[in-house]
Scaffold this motif. Structure first.
Motif, short mmCIF file in Angstrom:
data_model
loop_
_atom_site.label_atom_id
_atom_site.label_comp_id
_atom_site.label_asym_id
_atom_site.label_seq_id
_atom_site.Cartn_x
_atom_site.Cartn_y
_atom_site.Cartn_z
N ILE A 31 0.91 -1.17 0.01
CA ILE A 31 0.01 -0.05 0.08
C ILE A 31 0.90 1.39 -0.06
N GLY A 32 0.96 1.90 -1.13
CA GLY A 32 1.84 2.93 -1.16
C GLY A 32 1.55 4.26 -0.62
N ASP A 33 0.30 4.87 -0.80
CA ASP A 33 -0.41 5.87 -0.12
C ASP A 33 -1.66 5.79 -0.02
N VAL A 34 -2.09 6.55 1.00
CA VAL A 34 -3.82 6.51 1.41
C VAL A 34 -4.11 7.99 1.47
N SER A 35 -5.46 8.12 1.26
CA SER A 35 -6.20 9.42 1.47
C SER A 35 -7.51 8.85 2.06
N GLY A 36 -8.26 10.00 2.48
CA GLY A 36 -9.65 9.50 2.88
C GLY A 36 -10.55 8.83 1.91
N ALA A 37 -10.10 9.14 0.62
CA ALA A 37 -11.03 8.66 -0.58
C ALA A 37 -10.56 7.57 -1.36
N GLY A 38 -9.11 6.99 -1.25
CA GLY A 38 -8.48 6.26 -1.96
C GLY A 38 -7.25 5.56 -1.27
N LEU A 39 -6.73 4.79 -2.10
CA LEU A 39 -5.32 4.48 -2.17
C LEU A 39 -4.59 3.71 -3.07
N LYS A 40 -3.45 4.04 -3.28
CA LYS A 40 -2.62 3.48 -4.45
C LYS A 40 -1.89 2.13 -3.67
N ALA A 76 -1.93 0.45 -9.27
CA ALA A 76 -3.37 0.62 -9.17
C ALA A 76 -3.72 1.51 -8.23
N GLY A 77 -4.80 2.49 -8.60
CA GLY A 77 -5.45 3.34 -7.94
C GLY A 77 -6.94 2.88 -7.54
N LEU A 78 -7.27 2.73 -6.27
CA LEU A 78 -8.35 2.48 -5.74
C LEU A 78 -9.15 3.43 -5.07
N LYS A 79 -10.60 3.44 -5.21
CA LYS A 79 -11.47 4.43 -4.48
C LYS A 79 -12.10 3.55 -3.52
N ARG A 80 -12.11 4.19 -2.48
CA ARG A 80 -12.49 3.54 -1.25
C ARG A 80 -14.25 3.57 -1.27
N LYS A 81 -14.70 2.33 -0.76
CA LYS A 81 -16.23 2.26 -0.60
C LYS A 81 -16.65 1.93 0.58
N GLY A 82 -15.80 1.45 1.40
CA GLY A 82 -15.99 1.03 2.93
C GLY A 82 -14.84 0.21 3.58
N GLN A 83 -15.07 -0.14 4.77
CA GLN A 83 -13.98 -0.99 5.45
C GLN A 83 -14.49 -1.42 6.72
N SER A 84 -14.04 -2.48 7.10
CA SER A 84 -14.17 -3.28 8.52
C SER A 84 -13.14 -3.82 8.94
#
Length: 107
Positions: A31-40, A76-84
């Protein structure tokens, strides 16, 4: 315009071990970087990801549901949908992510 210029939220470097999972797929990632909206993420090898994945952050003990926003080579760039949380009781849709977390040494 660079991808950083289009971000709505600041990103933070993570450099954390993770696992990308989907139906029939489980692969280690960084996991390279994270933000509130997504991650790389950076995969071990170039692979076409399905539109939706779950990313297990081993250190944090969470599974993140995400849509694949972009993919280039091994990144890959990913857009967060939720987490648990994967510690304790988890929703059934995260059963495979929890199993991967435990196999990776998570507690």
């Amino acid at each position: 315009m660079s991808s950083q210029d289009r971000r709505f939220e600041p990103r933070s470097p993570a450099n954390a071990r993770g696992i990308v999972g989907a139906a029939g797929l489980e692969m280690p990632c960084l996991i390279g970087d994270v933000s509130g909206a997504g991650l790389k993420v950076r995969l071990d090898r170039k692979l076409a990801l399905p539109p939706q994945v779950q990313v297990v952050d081993i250190a944090q003990g969470v599974a993140i549901e995400a849509d694949v926003a972009w993919s280039k080579g091994q990144e890959a760039g990913l857009k967060r949908k939720g987490q648990s949380s994967l510690r304790g009781l988890t929703p059934s849709r995260f059963a495979a992510a929890r199993a991967a977390f435990l196999r990776a040494g998570g507690r």
